[in-house]
Design an enzyme around this catalytic site. Structure first.
Site, PDB file in Angstrom:
ATOM      1  N   LEU A  62       0.802  -1.229   0.000  1.00 15.80           N
ATOM      2  CA  LEU A  62       0.000   0.000   0.000  1.00 15.80           C
ATOM      3  C   LEU A  62       0.833   1.277   0.000  1.00 15.80           C
ATOM      4  O   LEU A  62       0.318   2.349   0.258  1.00 15.80           O
ATOM      5  CB  LEU A  62      -0.951   0.007   1.206  1.00 15.80           C
ATOM      6  CG  LEU A  62      -2.082  -1.015   1.148  1.00 15.80           C
ATOM      7  CD1 LEU A  62      -2.890  -0.977   2.433  1.00 15.80           C
ATOM      8  CD2 LEU A  62      -2.988  -0.770  -0.037  1.00 15.80           C
ATOM      9  N   CYS A  99       2.782  -1.335   8.814  1.00 13.63           N
ATOM     10  CA  CYS A  99       1.379  -1.036   8.517  1.00 13.63           C
ATOM     11  C   CYS A  99       0.543  -2.308   8.350  1.00 13.63           C
ATOM     12  O   CYS A  99      -0.548  -2.413   8.884  1.00 13.63           O
ATOM     13  CB  CYS A  99       1.269  -0.176   7.271  1.00 13.63           C
ATOM     14  SG  CYS A  99       2.099   1.406   7.423  1.00 13.63           S
ATOM     15  N   HIS A 100       1.057  -3.259   7.574  1.00 13.77           N
ATOM     16  CA  HIS A 100       0.295  -4.473   7.300  1.00 13.77           C
ATOM     17  C   HIS A 100       1.113  -5.742   7.457  1.00 13.77           C
ATOM     18  O   HIS A 100       0.669  -6.812   7.108  1.00 13.77           O
ATOM     19  CB  HIS A 100      -0.333  -4.407   5.902  1.00 13.77           C
ATOM     20  CG  HIS A 100      -1.280  -3.269   5.771  1.00 13.77           C
ATOM     21  ND1 HIS A 100      -0.914  -2.074   5.192  1.00 13.77           N
ATOM     22  CD2 HIS A 100      -2.549  -3.114   6.186  1.00 13.77           C
ATOM     23  CE1 HIS A 100      -1.936  -1.246   5.247  1.00 13.77           C
ATOM     24  NE2 HIS A 100      -2.942  -1.839   5.837  1.00 13.77           N
ATOM     25  N   GLY A 101       2.348  -5.623   7.946  1.00 10.78           N
ATOM     26  CA  GLY A 101       3.134  -6.791   8.292  1.00 10.78           C
ATOM     27  C   GLY A 101       3.895  -7.466   7.167  1.00 10.78           C
ATOM     28  O   GLY A 101       4.106  -8.671   7.214  1.00 10.78           O
TER      29      GLY A 101
END
Length: 175
Positions: free
Chosen positions: A121, A139-141
């Site tokens: 992202l 943020c999202h791993g």
């Protein structure tokens, strides 16, 4: 004699000259109107200035990273240790979501240059962290290894390698 009976001459007339002069004047005028419209589509000086940058690498120690800005994006430059290089080269392609060899990602094995934007992202990953001692996007791993390849998490691709070249032993040009 009528107009139909007048002999046709190959000599240019005054009317031919006026047609040519009018056409030339119109073409020059049209070019003067169109040129500014075309020229305004060229990139301005600030964009041209960001097209490429040169970085001196002599101050970077083994195992150290720096971040520079190129085209408004962070670029990570890491001088890898021999252990990091060996670890990156020992990974089997089957273990990689986006298979790419370490040799294809670097010009000189010691130097890793990549755009520091997560391919999931667009976050900026943290260096020397995560499960593979590479980069980690909190943020999202997403976890990246010591070659910037995605190893775990939602990111679909490896970190991007920008166009770069060595212009000396300790200088690179990005872009």
């Amino acid at each position: 004699m009528t107009d139909e009976q007048q002999p046709v001459s190959d000599e240019p007339t005054r009317r031919d000259f006026l047609y040519l002069a009018t056409g030339a004047f119109a073409a020059i005028g049209a070019a003067n109107v169109v040129w500014p419209l075309i020229d305004q589509m060229n990139p301005d000086a600030s964009v041209k200035a960001l097209a490429s940058i040169e970085i001196d690498l002599s101050a970077i120690d083994i195992g150290q990273s720096i971040t520079v800005s190129w085209r408004g994006k962070p670029v990570f430059i890491r001088r890898r240790t021999q252990d990091e290089i060996a670890e990156a080269r020992s990974v089997a392609f089957a273990a990689l979501p986006d298979p790419q060899g370490d040799e294809t990602r670097v010009t000189k094995e010691e130097w890793l240059v990549m755009v520091g934007i997560c391919t999931h992202l667009g976050c900026v990953p943290l260096g020397q962290s995560g499960d593979f001692n590479g980069w980690f996007c909190p943020c999202h791993g997403s976890h990246y290894d010591t070659s910037g390849r995605i190893r775990k998490g939602p990111a679909p691709k490896n970190l991007e390698i920008p166009p770069y070249e060595f212009v000396g032993d300790t200088r690179i040009k990005i872009g």
